[in-house]
Motif scaffolding. Structure first.
Motif, short mmCIF file in Angstrom:
data_model
loop_
_atom_site.label_atom_id
_atom_site.label_comp_id
_atom_site.label_asym_id
_atom_site.label_seq_id
_atom_site.Cartn_x
_atom_site.Cartn_y
_atom_site.Cartn_z
N ASN A 308 0.85 -1.20 0.00
CA ASN A 308 0.00 0.00 0.00
C ASN A 308 0.88 1.24 0.00
O ASN A 308 1.88 1.30 0.72
N LEU A 309 0.46 2.26 -0.77
CA LEU A 309 1.15 3.54 -0.81
C LEU A 309 0.25 4.57 -0.14
O LEU A 309 -0.87 4.81 -0.58
N SER A 310 0.75 5.14 0.93
CA SER A 310 -0.06 6.11 1.69
C SER A 310 0.66 7.45 1.75
O SER A 310 1.89 7.49 1.91
N TYR A 311 -0.12 8.54 1.64
CA TYR A 311 0.46 9.88 1.77
C TYR A 311 -0.63 10.85 2.23
O TYR A 311 -1.83 10.59 2.10
N TRP A 312 -0.23 11.98 2.80
CA TRP A 312 -1.17 13.01 3.25
C TRP A 312 -0.66 14.37 2.81
O TRP A 312 0.51 14.52 2.43
N TYR A 313 -1.55 15.34 2.87
CA TYR A 313 -1.16 16.68 2.42
C TYR A 313 -2.02 17.73 3.11
O TYR A 313 -3.14 17.46 3.55
N VAL A 314 -1.51 18.91 3.25
CA VAL A 314 -2.26 20.10 3.69
C VAL A 314 -1.83 21.24 2.79
O VAL A 314 -0.70 21.26 2.27
N GLY A 315 -2.75 22.21 2.62
CA GLY A 315 -2.40 23.32 1.76
C GLY A 315 -3.55 24.31 1.62
O GLY A 315 -4.56 24.24 2.33
N VAL A 316 -3.38 25.21 0.71
CA VAL A 316 -4.38 26.24 0.41
C VAL A 316 -4.78 26.10 -1.04
O VAL A 316 -3.92 26.02 -1.93
N GLY A 317 -6.07 26.05 -1.28
CA GLY A 317 -6.59 25.93 -2.63
C GLY A 317 -7.25 27.23 -3.07
O GLY A 317 -8.00 27.85 -2.32
N VAL A 318 -6.94 27.67 -4.29
CA VAL A 318 -7.52 28.88 -4.87
C VAL A 318 -8.14 28.52 -6.21
O VAL A 318 -7.50 27.86 -7.04
N SER A 319 -9.39 28.94 -6.38
CA SER A 319 -10.07 28.67 -7.65
C SER A 319 -10.73 29.95 -8.14
O SER A 319 -11.14 30.80 -7.34
#
Length: 437
Positions: A308-319
């Motif tokens: 299994n390949l696991s990863y996480w992320y946090v950030g700011v999204g602009v649309s």
């Protein structure tokens, strides 16, 4: 007068009806009928339901400030793969672990939406306010209709008493005429004419009773009272000291209390809020994002890795919706037009309410003048009837004079009874127009 007497009368009407329709006469004030209609009137229930729906919509709009959370879980069967050269030769089988799994969790918290969320909440709140004003307007309409039925019952009850009194007097005169006819001092034709008067009064009584039954049924049904209740109007309603404020006071009360004006003002606010929502479409959207994903097996490697390949992320999204630059112009123009329309409707409503208050106030003052005139007319016709009756007994007046005097007295008494009711009616009409009923 408290609610205990009202409830006692209504419960007795319900408890005593053991399979047989029981009629319960109750002296009920107009204010008690208003309170009963507030909870029992079927015509108010749709307004209350619309208000509850608007409250739910406001709650849904506020949920727009909450973060968006999505989760997914997948299980799949993965078949074996194969490899070839670019010309599709040299086929070779590529074994792949067959059990495929995937899990993910994504969280997005809106930070800046150009006012879209706030305006959506404000719009929902304004619609809730409008639904409340609409409920008040419907409540006032029902109260005014109930007032009309109530005062009509009072009027026709008084009219019945007047008619019964005149009928009793006519029957007494008729008996005297028959006695004099036996003595030879009255001709048969005079008796016939008075018999026609008595018959006409008896028919009028029947019509009055039928009208009272219809009015009572309308009042009982619309107010939600138990079936079989017979309304007896409160006789003190005519003895109340009604205010004699000037037109300016009533105009000021209408500005602050008339539900139609409040509803029109809210309509303008709703249009402006909708216009702000269209403008919000031109603004960028910013949000905080966080996520976690785990997939297996790892298929990007050859041969595939059965892990299994696991990863996480946090950030700011602009649309940013670029098409809103050229698409929202028409929507914004439409919203501006709708705002101008609601403002014009508000001005028209203000004018209509002002004119209605002025007219109702004039009629209210006129009702007092009418009462004075009707009281004088009743005194004169009573005096005339007494004089003609005395002269007729002394053979100094004709039967036509008696009939004219009797009819004139009856008309004057009926008009006097109606004039007293008209004062109360026009007062409640003013209350209705100004939103204070």
């Amino acid at each position: 007068m408290n609610n205990l007497r009202l409830l006692t009368g209504l419960l007795s009407a319900a408890l005593l009806s053991g399979g047989v329709r029981t009629y319960c006469q109750s002296v009920i004030t107009l204010e008690e009928i208003f309170r009963t209609a507030e909870t029992n009137s079927a015509q108010l229930r749709p307004s209350f339901a619309a208000q509850a729906e608007a409250e739910r919509e406001a709650s849904v709009a506020r949920a727009g400030r909450l973060p968006d959370i999505s989760a997914s879980l997948s299980v799949s069967y993965i078949g074996d793969g194969f490899t070839t050269k670019r010309n599709f030769s040299d086929y070779q089988r590529a074994p792949i672990p067959h059990l495929g799994t995937g899990m993910s969790l994504n969280v997005t918290q809106p930070v800046y939406t150009g006012g879209a969320i706030d305006n959506a909440i404000g719009l929902a709140d304004l619609k809730l306010t409008a639904s409340r004003y609409a409920t008040e307007l419907q409540r006032d309409n029902i109260r005014f209709r109930l007032t009309g039925f109530y005062l009509d019952i009072y009027k026709y009850s008084n009219l019945r008493q007047v008619t019964e009194g005149n009928l009793a007097a006519a029957r007494k005169v008729l008996e005297e005429m028959r006695a004099r006819h036996e003595q030879g001092t009255v001709i048969r034709n005079d008796i016939t004419r008075y018999e026609l008067l008595v018959s006409s009064l008896e028919l009028q009584l029947v019509r009055i009773d039928n009208t009272l039954e219809i009015l009572n049924a309308n009042l009982v049904t619309m107010s939600g009272l138990p079936e079989g209740t017979v309304i007896v109007p409160d006789t003190t309603i005519l003895d109340r000291s009604l205010p004699a404020a000037g037109e300016l006071w009533w105009q000021q009360e209408a500005v602050g209390n008339a539900p139609s004006l409040s509803l029109a003002r809210t309509g303008v606010d709703i249009s402006r809020k909708a216009e702000a929502l269209v403008r919000a479409e031109r603004m960028p959207k910013v949000g905080l994002q966080a996520g976690w994903t785990m997939d297996g097996p790892i298929l990007v490697e050859i041969p595939p890795i059965n892990r299994n390949l696991s990863y996480w992320y946090v950030g700011v999204g602009v649309s940013y919706n670029i098409s809103s630059l050229y698409k929202s112009n028409r929507s914004l123009a439409k919203s501006r037009t709708a705002t101008r329309k609601t403002m014009e409707e508000l001005a028209a409503t203000q004018e209509n309410v002002s004119l209605a208050v002025k007219a109702d106030h004039i009629r209210y003052l006129e009702a007092y003048e009418e009462l004075k005139t009707r009281q004088k007319n009743a005194e004169l016709t009573e005096r005339n009837y007494t004089t003609v009756a005395t002269r007729y007994s002394a053979d100094m007046a004709l039967i036509t004079d008696m009939l004219d005097a009797a009819n004139a007295r009856l008309d004057a008494e009926e008009q006097l009874a109606e004039a007293r009711i008209n004062i109360v009616y026009h007062y409640y009409k003013l209350l209705f127009t100004t939103g204070k009923i």
